[in-house]
Scaffold this motif. Structure first.
Motif, PDB file in Angstrom:
ATOM      1  N   GLN A  39      -4.735   4.737  14.412  1.00 12.71           N
ATOM      2  CA  GLN A  39      -4.917   5.356  12.984  1.00 12.71           C
ATOM      3  C   GLN A  39      -5.887   6.564  13.297  1.00 12.71           C
ATOM      4  OE1 GLN A  39      -5.628   2.476  10.225  1.00 12.71           O
ATOM      5  NE2 GLN A  39      -6.394   4.359   8.936  1.00 12.71           N
ATOM      6  N   GLU A  40      -6.754   5.883  14.499  1.00 11.09           N
ATOM      7  CA  GLU A  40      -8.285   6.657  14.506  1.00 11.09           C
ATOM      8  C   GLU A  40      -7.429   7.730  14.776  1.00 11.09           C
ATOM      9  OE1 GLU A  40     -10.288   4.160  16.469  1.00 11.09           O
ATOM     10  OE2 GLU A  40     -11.147   2.751  14.607  1.00 11.09           O
ATOM     11  N   SER A  41      -7.013   7.590  16.061  1.00  7.98           N
ATOM     12  CA  SER A  41      -6.547   9.308  16.789  1.00  7.98           C
ATOM     13  C   SER A  41      -5.868  10.674  15.689  1.00  7.98           C
ATOM     14  CB  SER A  41      -5.242   9.088  18.034  1.00  7.98           C
ATOM     15  OG  SER A  41      -5.661   8.026  18.903  1.00  7.98           O
ATOM     16  N   ARG A  42      -4.990   9.901  14.723  1.00 10.10           N
ATOM     17  CA  ARG A  42      -4.945  10.257  13.773  1.00 10.10           C
ATOM     18  C   ARG A  42      -5.285  10.979  12.943  1.00 10.10           C
ATOM     19  NH1 ARG A  42      -1.625   6.523  11.488  1.00 10.10           N
ATOM     20  NH2 ARG A  42      -0.578   6.081  13.042  1.00 10.10           N
ATOM     21  N   GLN A  43      -6.552  10.127  12.358  1.00 13.26           N
ATOM     22  CA  GLN A  43      -7.422  10.930  11.743  1.00 13.26           C
ATOM     23  C   GLN A  43      -8.440  11.596  12.523  1.00 13.26           C
ATOM     24  OE1 GLN A  43      -9.355   7.047  10.419  1.00 13.26           O
ATOM     25  NE2 GLN A  43      -8.328   6.378   8.796  1.00 13.26           N
ATOM     26  N   ARG A  44      -8.560  11.677  13.893  1.00 14.23           N
ATOM     27  CA  ARG A  44      -9.304  12.612  14.533  1.00 14.23           C
ATOM     28  C   ARG A  44      -8.906  14.106  14.510  1.00 14.23           C
ATOM     29  NH1 ARG A  44      -9.816   8.471  18.361  1.00 14.23           N
ATOM     30  NH2 ARG A  44     -11.068   7.106  17.972  1.00 14.23           N
ATOM     31  N   GLU A  45      -7.526  13.833  15.207  1.00 12.56           N
ATOM     32  CA  GLU A  45      -6.737  15.244  14.730  1.00 12.56           C
ATOM     33  C   GLU A  45      -6.169  15.770  13.448  1.00 12.56           C
ATOM     34  OE1 GLU A  45      -2.562  14.094  16.109  1.00 12.56           O
ATOM     35  OE2 GLU A  45      -3.383  13.176  18.325  1.00 12.56           O
ATOM     36  N   GLU A  46      -6.150  15.032  12.573  1.00 12.15           N
ATOM     37  CA  GLU A  46      -6.530  15.877  10.905  1.00 12.15           C
ATOM     38  C   GLU A  46      -8.005  16.594  10.671  1.00 12.15           C
ATOM     39  OE1 GLU A  46      -5.694  12.728   7.770  1.00 12.15           O
ATOM     40  OE2 GLU A  46      -3.444  12.683   8.704  1.00 12.15           O
ATOM     41  N   LYS A  47      -9.083  15.777  11.501  1.00 12.27           N
ATOM     42  CA  LYS A  47     -10.636  16.759  11.040  1.00 12.27           C
ATOM     43  C   LYS A  47     -10.765  17.228  12.816  1.00 12.27           C
ATOM     44  CE  LYS A  47     -11.806  12.462   8.829  1.00 12.27           C
ATOM     45  NZ  LYS A  47     -12.611  10.944   8.607  1.00 12.27           N
ATOM     46  N   GLY A  48      -9.980  17.071  13.797  1.00 14.18           N
ATOM     47  CA  GLY A  48     -10.547  17.842  14.694  1.00 14.18           C
ATOM     48  C   GLY A  48     -11.526  18.799  14.571  1.00 14.18           C
ATOM     49  N   SER A  49     -10.243  20.123  13.958  1.00 14.55           N
ATOM     50  CA  SER A  49     -10.206  21.721  14.475  1.00 14.55           C
ATOM     51  C   SER A  49     -11.565  22.014  13.710  1.00 14.55           C
ATOM     52  CB  SER A  49      -9.452  22.035  13.173  1.00 14.55           C
ATOM     53  OG  SER A  49      -9.168  21.914  12.177  1.00 14.55           O
ATOM     54  N   GLY A  50     -12.177  20.821  12.508  1.00 12.23           N
ATOM     55  CA  GLY A  50     -13.373  21.247  12.027  1.00 12.23           C
ATOM     56  C   GLY A  50     -14.490  20.679  13.065  1.00 12.23           C
ATOM     57  N   ASN A  51     -14.061  19.984  13.418  1.00 10.56           N
ATOM     58  CA  ASN A  51     -14.929  18.956  13.962  1.00 10.56           C
ATOM     59  C   ASN A  51     -15.678  19.155  15.370  1.00 10.56           C
ATOM     60  OD1 ASN A  51     -15.522  17.509  11.971  1.00 10.56           O
ATOM     61  ND2 ASN A  51     -14.708  15.425  12.854  1.00 10.56           N
ATOM     62  N   ARG A  52     -14.273  20.252  15.706  1.00 10.71           N
ATOM     63  CA  ARG A  52     -14.677  20.320  17.071  1.00 10.71           C
ATOM     64  C   ARG A  52     -15.235  21.397  17.616  1.00 10.71           C
ATOM     65  NH1 ARG A  52      -8.725  19.884  18.157  1.00 10.71           N
ATOM     66  NH2 ARG A  52      -8.139  17.560  18.721  1.00 10.71           N
ATOM     67  N   GLY A  53     -15.184  22.518  16.982  1.00  7.34           N
ATOM     68  CA  GLY A  53     -15.432  24.103  16.818  1.00  7.34           C
ATOM     69  C   GLY A  53     -17.515  23.392  16.439  1.00  7.34           C
ATOM     70  N   SER A  54     -18.015  22.929  15.445  1.00 12.25           N
ATOM     71  CA  SER A  54     -19.794  22.602  15.447  1.00 12.25           C
ATOM     72  C   SER A  54     -19.956  21.733  16.393  1.00 12.25           C
ATOM     73  CB  SER A  54     -19.394  21.664  14.141  1.00 12.25           C
ATOM     74  OG  SER A  54     -18.525  20.428  14.164  1.00 12.25           O
ATOM     75  N   PHE A  55     -19.062  20.992  17.441  1.00  9.31           N
ATOM     76  CA  PHE A  55     -19.732  20.249  18.269  1.00  9.31           C
ATOM     77  C   PHE A  55     -19.709  20.910  19.653  1.00  9.31           C
ATOM     78  CE2 PHE A  55     -18.119  17.707  22.459  1.00  9.31           C
ATOM     79  CZ  PHE A  55     -19.698  16.927  22.088  1.00  9.31           C
ATOM     80  N   GLN A  56     -18.909  21.579  19.887  1.00  8.31           N
ATOM     81  CA  GLN A  56     -18.835  22.918  20.162  1.00  8.31           C
ATOM     82  C   GLN A  56     -20.253  23.921  20.872  1.00  8.31           C
ATOM     83  OE1 GLN A  56     -15.365  25.600  20.842  1.00  8.31           O
ATOM     84  NE2 GLN A  56     -14.367  23.641  22.153  1.00  8.31           N
ATOM     85  N   LEU A  57     -20.361  24.522  19.090  1.00  6.91           N
ATOM     86  CA  LEU A  57     -21.836  25.230  18.889  1.00  6.91           C
ATOM     87  C   LEU A  57     -22.633  24.354  19.399  1.00  6.91           C
ATOM     88  CD1 LEU A  57     -21.152  26.899  15.428  1.00  6.91           C
ATOM     89  CD2 LEU A  57     -21.004  27.605  17.858  1.00  6.91           C
ATOM     90  N   GLY A  58     -23.181  22.941  18.445  1.00  8.65           N
ATOM     91  CA  GLY A  58     -23.999  22.026  19.326  1.00  8.65           C
ATOM     92  C   GLY A  58     -24.496  22.054  20.458  1.00  8.65           C
ATOM     93  N   VAL A  59     -23.402  22.024  21.705  1.00  7.70           N
ATOM     94  CA  VAL A  59     -23.457  22.338  23.116  1.00  7.70           C
ATOM     95  C   VAL A  59     -24.258  22.943  23.341  1.00  7.70           C
ATOM     96  CG1 VAL A  59     -22.301  21.308  25.869  1.00  7.70           C
ATOM     97  CG2 VAL A  59     -21.688  19.946  22.795  1.00  7.70           C
ATOM     98  N   GLY A  60     -23.581  23.832  23.331  1.00  6.92           N
ATOM     99  CA  GLY A  60     -24.155  24.844  23.068  1.00  6.92           C
ATOM    100  C   GLY A  60     -25.466  25.372  22.573  1.00  6.92           C
ATOM    101  N   GLU A  61     -26.126  25.230  21.574  1.00  5.52           N
ATOM    102  CA  GLU A  61     -27.568  25.322  20.774  1.00  5.52           C
ATOM    103  C   GLU A  61     -28.003  24.291  22.459  1.00  5.52           C
ATOM    104  OE1 GLU A  61     -27.677  23.957  17.189  1.00  5.52           O
ATOM    105  OE2 GLU A  61     -26.210  25.656  16.457  1.00  5.52           O
ATOM    106  N   LEU A  62     -27.760  23.237  22.653  1.00  2.20           N
ATOM    107  CA  LEU A  62     -28.876  22.222  23.261  1.00  2.20           C
ATOM    108  C   LEU A  62     -29.415  23.262  24.308  1.00  2.20           C
ATOM    109  CD1 LEU A  62     -27.186  19.175  22.441  1.00  2.20           C
ATOM    110  CD2 LEU A  62     -29.183  19.618  21.933  1.00  2.20           C
TER     111      LEU A  62
END
Length: 69
Positions: A39-62
């Motif tokens: 269930q958690e994996s499915r929820q991550r996949e549904e939200k994933g496209s938006g979260n992955r982008g912001s996570f990658q931006l965050g890593v780039g900023e660091l």
């Protein structure tokens, strides 16, 4: 059949009941954990496209902050 000290021949059916109950508890716990992870994996996949982008931006900023030092 050899019995340990304090163990009575009449205890075997009770032991079998306890073992079966323990197996059932473990099976239920494993099933519940697998369902939760699924269930958690499915929820991550549904939200994933938006979260992955912001996570990658965050890593780039660091990384950029680290390079400035």
């Amino acid at each position: 059949m050899v019995f340990a000290p304090g163990e009575k021949p009449g205890n075997e059916p009770e032991e079998v009941k306890l073992q079966n109950a323990s197996k059932q508890i473990v099976q239920n716990a494993i099933l519940q954990a697998v369902q939760q992870v699924s269930q958690e994996s499915r929820q991550r996949e549904e939200k994933g496209s938006g979260n992955r982008g912001s996570f990658q931006l965050g890593v780039g900023e660091l990384t950029k902050k680290h390079e400035k030092k």
